[in-house]
Design a protein around this motif. Structure first.
Motif, mmCIF file in Angstrom:
data_model
loop_
_atom_site.group_PDB
_atom_site.id
_atom_site.type_symbol
_atom_site.label_atom_id
_atom_site.label_comp_id
_atom_site.label_asym_id
_atom_site.label_seq_id
_atom_site.Cartn_x
_atom_site.Cartn_y
_atom_site.Cartn_z
ATOM 1 N N LYS A 48 -7.333 1.416 -7.275
ATOM 2 C CA LYS A 48 -6.894 0.088 -6.807
ATOM 3 C C LYS A 48 -8.058 -0.893 -6.695
ATOM 4 C CE LYS A 48 -3.194 2.349 -4.306
ATOM 5 N NZ LYS A 48 -2.530 2.681 -5.575
ATOM 6 N N ASN B 280 -1.298 7.476 -6.934
ATOM 7 C CA ASN B 280 -1.217 6.874 -5.586
ATOM 8 C C ASN B 280 -0.433 5.548 -5.637
ATOM 9 O OD1 ASN B 280 -1.672 6.979 -2.845
ATOM 10 N ND2 ASN B 280 -3.607 5.874 -2.941
ATOM 11 N N TRP B 281 0.683 5.556 -6.387
ATOM 12 C CA TRP B 281 1.448 4.347 -6.646
ATOM 13 C C TRP B 281 2.880 4.592 -6.142
ATOM 14 C CZ3 TRP B 281 2.363 2.159 -12.307
ATOM 15 C CH2 TRP B 281 2.935 0.893 -12.200
ATOM 16 N N SER C 135 -1.653 -1.946 -4.498
ATOM 17 C CA SER C 135 -0.922 -1.222 -5.552
ATOM 18 C C SER C 135 -0.229 -2.187 -6.506
ATOM 19 C CB SER C 135 0.157 -0.345 -4.930
ATOM 20 O OG SER C 135 -0.400 0.747 -4.276
ATOM 21 N N SER D 73 -4.817 2.896 -11.232
ATOM 22 C CA SER D 73 -3.781 2.889 -10.205
ATOM 23 C C SER D 73 -4.288 3.558 -8.931
ATOM 24 C CB SER D 73 -2.544 3.625 -10.737
ATOM 25 O OG SER D 73 -1.566 3.659 -9.743
ATOM 26 N N THR E 173 0.868 -1.176 0.000
ATOM 27 C CA THR E 173 0.000 0.000 0.000
ATOM 28 C C THR E 173 0.905 1.227 0.000
ATOM 29 O OG1 THR E 173 0.008 0.170 2.404
ATOM 30 C CG2 THR E 173 -1.735 -1.168 1.429
ATOM 31 N N PRO E 174 0.394 2.349 -0.520
ATOM 32 C CA PRO E 174 1.215 3.561 -0.463
ATOM 33 C C PRO E 174 1.627 3.876 0.975
ATOM 34 C CG PRO E 174 -0.663 3.887 -1.901
ATOM 35 C CD PRO E 174 -0.869 2.552 -1.231
#
Ligand code: SAM
Length: 348
Positions: free
Chosen positions: A111, A303-304, A116, A108, A15-16
């Motif tokens: 999700k 958000n990757w 991710s 992306s 996850t980010p």
């Protein structure tokens, strides 16, 4: 966005947030309020210009190229904690709804598989027919932005990575003959197998493709039914515990996985992979490199987040997981230096 935190293997959270915790641990640093205020102002200016340009219907390629470069510049000059504070500001800015029209950026960001870097996301880069529906449903602006994102330097490097993997599989098949055994860890949709001559000509004994995502494993099973490919639903943790009794291989590789693993897990996994090699077998792992320039755009509007690595970082993993005199190793970059490869041969 579905904000799902999935502990994929209990050791690597994709996850980010988990990546952010790796790069900007609050235990190591303190947020500098003055630095944050300055960086916020700079970001606000960059995004205000982008918004105005979208409203004035400036060429989308020009807007996204300028924005991505500006975000990269801000990212490299700010401290990790300040950069992490800027990410949600960019994501919540009104300009975000324009960038989200790109189907690749949107997939992306949203999700749909809950984590991710899923294999379907990579299909936007590969231009695979599996994403045709998403592309067909896109706005003209979204398509223009996709034209940029799918041809960004990082995407070019990912397509090259796929081809490098195919090349390695075919070379191994050529040198080992019909007994060649391959293991892919975090296989995704195993797109590199589509162009393998060795696979098409039935010159491999077995090609085990392991991934934690049942949807990806199902896709491999369907696409490669009747071949020597054996899809297995399994995680990195299963490799650590030896759950699947996979045996030994001539070539083991992982691409699109180490970018999410911290050094400790990377070293442990590399050790395990070396143990699964036959004498003279080869292990390859790929990682996005520090030289990437679309990092700021990826971490905000997509958000990757990825753990980018330098040549020295790759050597640290290799040295931490192997013994001198027992292996031959090299670290090399792909053509545009956006991806770096660690390649280790186990001496026979
Ligand atoms: C970015 S994709 C890469 C797919 C493919 N290797 C490629 O290069 O196109 C990452 C893949 O890693 C898988 N993955 C992530 N963490 C994993 C874990 N801990 N164990 C097994 N698979 C994992 C995901 O399910 C996803 O399919």
């Amino acid at each position: 966005m579905r904000n799902v935190e999935i502990a994929l293997d209990g050791e690597s959270l994709i996850t980010p947030e988990s990546i952010a915790a790796e790069v900007a641990s609050p235990a190591n640093s303190q947020l500098d309020e003055a630095e944050l205020a300055l960086a916020r102002t700079e970001l606000a200016l960059v995004l205000a210009i982008s918004l105005q340009q979208f409203e004035q219907q400036v060429d989308p390629a020009q807007i996204i190229a300028r924005t991505a470069m500006a975000l990269h510049d801000i990212r490299i000059k700010t401290s990790p904690l300040v950069w992490q504070a800027l990410i949600p500001i960019a994501q919540n800015h009104p300009v975000s709804r324009y960038f989200q029209q790109d189907p690749f950026t949107r997939w992306s960001f949203e999700k749909p598989r809950g984590y991710s870097g899923d294999a379907q996301l990579l299909d936007f880069i590969y231009g695979h027919p599996s994403v045709a529906g998403e592309i067909a449903a896109s706005t003209p602006l979204g398509l223009a932005l996709y034209d940029y994102t799918k041809n960004a330097s990082s995407s070019v490097a990912v397509r090259e990575r796929r081809d490098i993997l195919t090349q390695h599989v075919d070379e191994i098949a050529g040198s080992r003959g019909p007994q060649a055994e391959i293991l892919t860890i975090a296989a995704g949709h195993l797109r590199e197998a589509n162009r393998s001559k060795a696979l098409a000509e039935g010159r491999l004994k077995r090609w085990v493709a392991l991934d934690q995502d049942p949807l990806s494993v199902g896709s491999i099973a369907q696409d490669f039914a009747g071949t020597c490919i054996e899809p297995i639903e399994g995680s990195v943790k299963d490799i650590f515990t030896g759950k699947h009794q996979l045996g030994t291989f001539d070539f083991v590789y992982a691409s699109g996985l180490y970018d999410y693993l911290n050094d400790k897990v990377s070293i442990k996994l590399t050790r395990k992979c070396m143990e699964m090699l036959k004498p003279n077998g080869v292990f390859l792992f790929a990682n996005f490199a520090e030289d990437i320039v679309v990092d700021g755009y990826m971490e905000t509007f997509m958000n990757w987040a990825l753990l980018l690595r330098t040549e020295a970082d790759m050597w640290r993993i290799i040295k931490g997981s192997t013994q001198e005199g027992q292996v031959e190793a090299q670290v090399r970059f792909g053509a545009n230096r956006n991806i770096v490869y660690g390649i280790i041969r186990k001496l026979g």
